[in-house]
Scaffold this active site. Structure first.
Site, short mmCIF file in Angstrom:
data_model
loop_
_atom_site.label_atom_id
_atom_site.label_comp_id
_atom_site.label_asym_id
_atom_site.label_seq_id
_atom_site.Cartn_x
_atom_site.Cartn_y
_atom_site.Cartn_z
N ASP A 1 0.87 -1.20 -0.06
CA ASP A 1 0.05 -0.06 0.00
C ASP A 1 0.93 1.09 0.06
O ASP A 1 2.14 1.29 0.31
CB ASP A 1 -0.95 -0.13 1.09
CG ASP A 1 -2.27 0.77 0.74
OD1 ASP A 1 -2.15 1.80 -0.16
OD2 ASP A 1 -3.04 0.78 1.72
C1 BGC Z 1 -5.14 3.21 -0.28
C2 BGC Z 1 -5.00 2.09 -1.22
C3 BGC Z 1 -4.90 2.91 -2.67
C4 BGC Z 1 -3.50 3.66 -2.29
C5 BGC Z 1 -3.14 4.44 -3.61
C6 BGC Z 1 -4.00 3.94 -0.15
O1 BGC Z 1 -4.28 5.22 0.81
O2 BGC Z 1 -5.26 2.38 1.16
O3 BGC Z 1 -6.49 1.53 -1.21
O4 BGC Z 1 -4.85 1.93 -3.49
O5 BGC Z 1 -3.70 4.64 -1.42
O6 BGC Z 1 -4.20 5.50 -3.84
#
Ligand code: BGC
Length: 749
Positions: free
Chosen positions: A280
Site C-alpha cells: 500500500d
Molecule cells: C489506499 C489504497 C490505494 C492507495 C493508492 C492508499 O491510501 O489504502 O487502497 O490504492 O492509497 O491510492
C-alpha cells in the site's frame, strides 16, 4: 473483453496450476482447497516465459532492477527501454478507474480525457448477491483500465466489515466470508480478462482506518482463517489474482509488508501465489526485512523516489552484502512474470479496452438496480401508484448530491452521475409536478461525528443544526404534495478512507427533519443513501416505507427511480447487519475497537450476524434481509440423499421457489448451516450457499445449490488444518438470516 467463463473449480484445475510451476520458487498448493459451487475461475499465471525472464534479468544492472521494484512516480515503476520493458502502470480504484494523478504529487494530472464509468460502491455490488453482476463489474472496470493504458488495477477492496463504523465499509463488500468470496472472485476474473492485473486489497486484517498505519492486529488462527482470509484465499486459488496489496497495519507484531508468515508461508507456500506483492502507498518500513519477507514492489506517497526503501537503500544493501542479488532477482522475476502474462511486454495481442461505453453505463445501471434494498413497505406505498399522484415533494441533500468523487483512491471522475432527483425527473411523466427542497445541510466538525480532520464548520453551529428556512421549505413542499420522498443518509465526505466514523448517528439533523416531514405528510417515503449501517431505529419505528440505496454509480438515480416506480422489482439484500446500538455489534460489545497500539479481535469468529445470532441480539435489520414487491414461497426442499455424506461429497440442495404474487421478481435463496451438538465453539449459523433466481409472477423455478462438504469445515488451529466434524447438521433455507423458511437435516460421516 472475453466471454464469461462459468465453470466448476475442481482439483484438476489446481493441479494444472501447480504442474506448470517450474519456477525456482514453485510452491505446493494447499490440498485442503474447497471445491466451489459454480464459481468463476481465472487464468493462472503462465510460467512459460521463465527463460525469457532469465535472459532479461541477466542483462540488467542492479539500478535497473531496483527501478522495477519501487515507484519512480506516484503510480508506476520504472521500465527499461533498452530491453523493451515498459513501466508497470497502476490505477485506483474499486468503483471505477481513478483520474490520472501527477507523476510526482497527489495533484490530479489535469487531463481532460480521463473520465470513467462510476460503478456502484462495494456495499451496493454485494447487496445484489449476484455473482454474474460481480463478473460484469470486473469486466467493465478492467476494460476501462486497459483503455487508460493501465497494467494493474488497485482493486477489488474486500476487507471484512468488522465494525459498522469503518470508514471504508462502503468500499468493501460484507461482514460474511462466504458472500465475500463469491463476489470477489468473479470481480477479479472480469478484470483480468482484459489483460489487466487485479491488485487485491488490503492483505490483510485491515479492518479499521483508525491508526491503520501502525495498529497491530492480534487474533487467533481460527478467526484469521475462517473470517478474514477466505476471500483472499479464493482470490488467489480460484480467481488467480496476479497481484496483492500489502496492507498498512501489522499482524502479530510485524507490518503486513514485512510479515513472512502472511507473505511467504500462507500466500506463496500454501496458496501457490506466483504474482507480485505491491505495498500500500507508503506501507514499507524496511529494505532487507520487507524484501526477504516477500514484498516485491514498494509504492509510496511522495517523491523523492530514490529515497524509497527499495531504491538506493536496496542498492546499498546489496553492495554491503546484506542482501543477495539473487534475492533481488526473485522479485524482479515476479514483476516480469506478471508483465508477460498481461502482455505488457510483447503486447501485439493485448486487449484494447474501452471507456465510458454506453454498454458500461448499462452494466452500471443493472448492478445498481439489483442493489437497492426495500426495508419496509407496510402500507404498500411502493411502488408509487401514479394514478393517485399529481405532485411529489423530493426532499433532502442526497436528492442532488453527487457521490462519485471522494474517499481518496476510491474516487471516480465521471461524466455521468444521475442523482435521485434527476432519476425521478427522467422517469416520471411530465404531468407529475416535482418540488425539490434541500431540507438539511451537510455540516462537519473537527471534533464531532466523523473524524474528518480537514473539514471544519463555517460558523458557530453544530453538525446537527438544521436551518429553519430549509426546514420550512421542506415541510411546505411535503404538505402540498401527494407523496413526499426524503433522500437522506450520508455521503462520500462523511464516509471515507483514513478515518472511521465516531458513532452510528445520522448526521446533519436529518432525524429531526424526517420527523417534521412525516408530520406534514403521512405519505412519506424515506430513502437512505449510505454505504454503511446507521442508527435508523427511530426512523424505522415512525415510517411505514423505508428503502436503502448506496453510492450507486453513474446510473444510480435512474435505477433508484425505477425501483420506486416499480419498473424494477427490488431484489437487494443487506450484506451486513444493521445493529440497533453500536454496543450490540461484536467489536464494540467486546470493547476491542479501535484498540490503541494493538487491536485484539476479542469477538473471535463471531463477526457480524454470527455474533447477533449466537448471542440472541435483535438487530434493526438482519444480514441477508430485503423485501420485494412480490412474495415468494420455498417448496419441496430436498437433498435427494438419505445416507451420510463423506468429506469429499457435495451436497446438492434443490428447492422450488414459487412467486406467489402478481409481479415478476428476483429472490435470493440463502442456505445457512448449523451444528447444534458441535464439540467446538461455533456460530449459531453460517452462510454456506446462495443463489439469486428470477421467477415470473405465479410461476416456480427449481433452484439447485451445491455445497461441498468441505465448505462446512472449521479451521483446527491445533492441527493447522481444515476439519469437518462428523455428525448431524441442519441446513436452514431462508431469504434472510432471520427468515428461515425450511430446514433439512443431514449427516456427515
Ligand atoms: C489506499 C489504497 C490505494 C492507495 C493508492 C492508499 O491510501 O489504502 O487502497 O490504492 O492509497 O491510492
Amino acid at each position: 473483453m472475453k466471454n464469461n467463463i462459468f465453470t466448476f473449480l475442481s482439483f484438476a484445475s489446481l493441479a494444472a496450476f501447480t504442474a506448470c510451476g517450474e519456477s525456482p520458487e514453485a510452491a505446493e498448493s494447499n490440498p485442503e482447497t474447497v471445491e466451489q459451487n459454480e464459481i468463476f475461475q481465472g487464468e493462472p499465471l503462465s510460467m512459460k516465459y521463465e527463460n525469457e525472464i532469465d535472459s532479461l534479468i541477466s542483462q540488467m544492472t542492479l539500478e535497473e532492477k531496483s527501478g522495477m521494484l519501487h515507484g519512480t512516480s506516484m503510480f508506476a515503476t520504472s521500465g527499461i527501454p533498452r530491453l523493451g520493458i515498459p513501466e508497470l502502470t497502476m490505477a485506483d480504484g474499486p468503483l471505477g478507474v481513478r483520474e490520472e494523478i501527477s507523476r510526482d504529487s497527489w495533484a490530479n494530472a489535469g487531463w481532460e480525457n480521463d473520465f470513467a464509468t462510476y460503478l456502484p460502491a462495494g456495499g451496493g455490488l454485494s447487496a445484489t448477491w449476484n455473482v454474474e453482476l460481480a463478473h460484469t463489474f470486473g469486466n467493465v472496470i478492467g476494460a476501462e483500465a486497459r483503455d487508460r493504458n493501465k497494467d494493474v488495477l488497485l482493486a477489488p477492496a474486500f476487507n471484512i466489515i468488522r465494525t459498522p463504523l469503518g470508514g471504508r465499509t462502503y468500499e468493501y463488500f460484507t461482514e460474511d466470508p462466504f458472500l465475500n468470496k463469491q463476489i470477489t472472485v468473479p470481480y477479479i476474473v472480469g478484470v483480468q480478462e482484459n489483460d489487466v492485473a487485479a491488485c487485491i486489497k488490503h492483505y490483510a486484517v485491515n479492518n479499521q482506518e483508525t491508526n491503520r498505519g501502525t495498529v497491530d492486529v492480534q487474533l487467533d488462527d481460527r478467526t484469521l482463517r475462517e473470517i478474514y482470509l477466505p476471500a483472499f484465499e479464493a482470490a488467489i486459488k480460484d480467481a488467480h489474482a496476479y497481484s496483492v496489496m500489502g496492507a498498512y497495519n501489522k499482524l502479530r507484531g510485524d507490518y503486513l509488508n514485512e510479515n513472512e508468515y502472511m507473505l511467504q508461508d500462507v500466500l506463496r507456500d500454501e496458496w501457490g501465489f506466483k504474482g507480485i506483492v505491491i505495498s500500500d502507498w507508503n506501507a514499507i518500513h524496511s529494505t532487507v526485512k520487507a524484501l526477504k519477507a516477500g514484498a516485491d514492489v514498494e509504492m509510496g506517497t511522495n517523491a523523492p523516489f530514490d529515497e524509497y526503501f527499495f531504491a538506493q537503500p536496496l542498492i546499498d544493501s546489496v553492495q554491503a552484502g546484506k542482501l543477495s542479488e539473487e534475492e533481488v532477482n526473485k522479485h524482479v522475476r515476479r514483476v516480469l512474470r506478471v508483465m508477460y502474462n498481461i502482455k505488457s511486454i510483447d503486447s501485439t495481442s493485448r486487449a484494447k479496452g474501452s471507456r465510458n461505453a454506453e454498454q458500461h453505463f448499462e452494466d452500471a445501471y443493472n448492478i445498481a438496480s439489483e442493489s437497492v434494498v426495500l426495508l419496509k413497505n407496510d402500507n404498500n406505498a411502493l411502488p408509487l401508484n401514479l394514478d393517485n399522484i399529481k405532485g411529489v415533494a423530493v426532499i433532502g441533500d442526497n436528492a442532488t448530491k453527487k457521490n462519485a468523487l471522494g474517499g481518496f483512491g476510491a474516487g471516480v471522475k465521471t461524466k455521468r452521475e444521475v442523482t435521485p432527483l434527476e432519476g425521478l425527473k427522467n422517469r416520471l411523466p411530465e404531468s407529475v409536478q416535482i418540488n425539490h427542497a434541500q431540507g438539511y445541510l451537510e455540516r462537519y466538525s473537527k471534533t464531532e461525528k466523523a473524524k474528518l480532520g480537514d473539514i471544519t464548520l463555517d460558523g458557530p453551529v453544530t453538525i446537527d443544526e438544521l436551518d429553519p428556512k430549509l426546514v420550512e421549505e421542506a415541510v411546505n413542499a411535503a404538505k402540498n404534495a401527494d407523496v413526499a420522498i426524503i433522500f437522506a443518509g450520508s455521503n462520500r465526505d462523511y464516509e471515507t478512507e483514513a478515518s472511521d466514523r465516531a458513532s452510528l448517528d445520522l448526521p446533519f439533523g436529518q432525524e429531526e427533519l424526517i420527523e417534521k416531514v412525516m408530520e406534514a405528510n403521512p405519505n412519506t417515503i424515506v430513502v437512505m443513501i449510505a454505504g454503511a449501517p446507521f442508527d435508523i431505529e427511530n426512523i424505522d419505528q415512525k415510517t411505514s416505507t423505508l428503502v436503502w440505496s448506496w453510492f450507486n454509480g453513474s446510473e444510480g438515480g435512474n435505477a433508484l427511480a425505477d425501483v420506486l416506480l416499480g419498473n424494477v422489482n427490488p431484489s437487494g439484500k443487506l450484506p451486513w447487519t444493521m445493529p440497533k446500538n453500536l454496543e450490540d455489534s461484536p467489536a464494540h460489545a467486546t470493547k476491542s475497537f479501535p484498540g490503541n497500539e494493538t487491536a485484539t479481535y476479542d469477538e473471535g469468529i463471531l463477526v457480524g450476524y454470527r455474533w447477533f445470532d449466537t448471542k440472541n441480539i435483535e438487530p434493526i435489520y438482519p444480514f441477508g434481509y430485503g423485501l420485494s414487491y412480490t412474495s415468494f414461497a420455498f417448496n419441496n426442499p430436498e437433498v435427494g440423499k438419505e445416507e451420510a455424506y463423506t468429506e469429499s461429497d457435495t451436497i446438492t440442495l434443490n428447492v422450488e421457489v414459487q412467486n406467489t404474487g402478481e409481479v415478476d421478481g428476483k429472490e435470493v435463496v440463502q442456505v445457512y448451516v448449523s451444528k447444534s451438538d458441535s464439540q467446538i465453539e461455533r456460530a449459531n449459523q453460517e452462510l454456506k450457499g446462495f443463489k439469486k433466481v428470477d421467477v415470473g409472477a405465479g410461476s416456480s423455478e427449481t433452484v439447485s445449490i451445491e455445497i461441498p462438504v468441505k465448505e462446512l469445515a472449521y479451521y483446527n488451529a491445533d492441527s493447522k488444518s481444515w476439519t469437518v466434524e462428523p455428525g448431524a447438521y441442519t441446513l436452514k433455507i431462508g431469504n434472510s438470516s432471520r427468515n428461515i423458511l425450511e430446514e433439512l437435516n443431514i449427516e456427515i460421516e
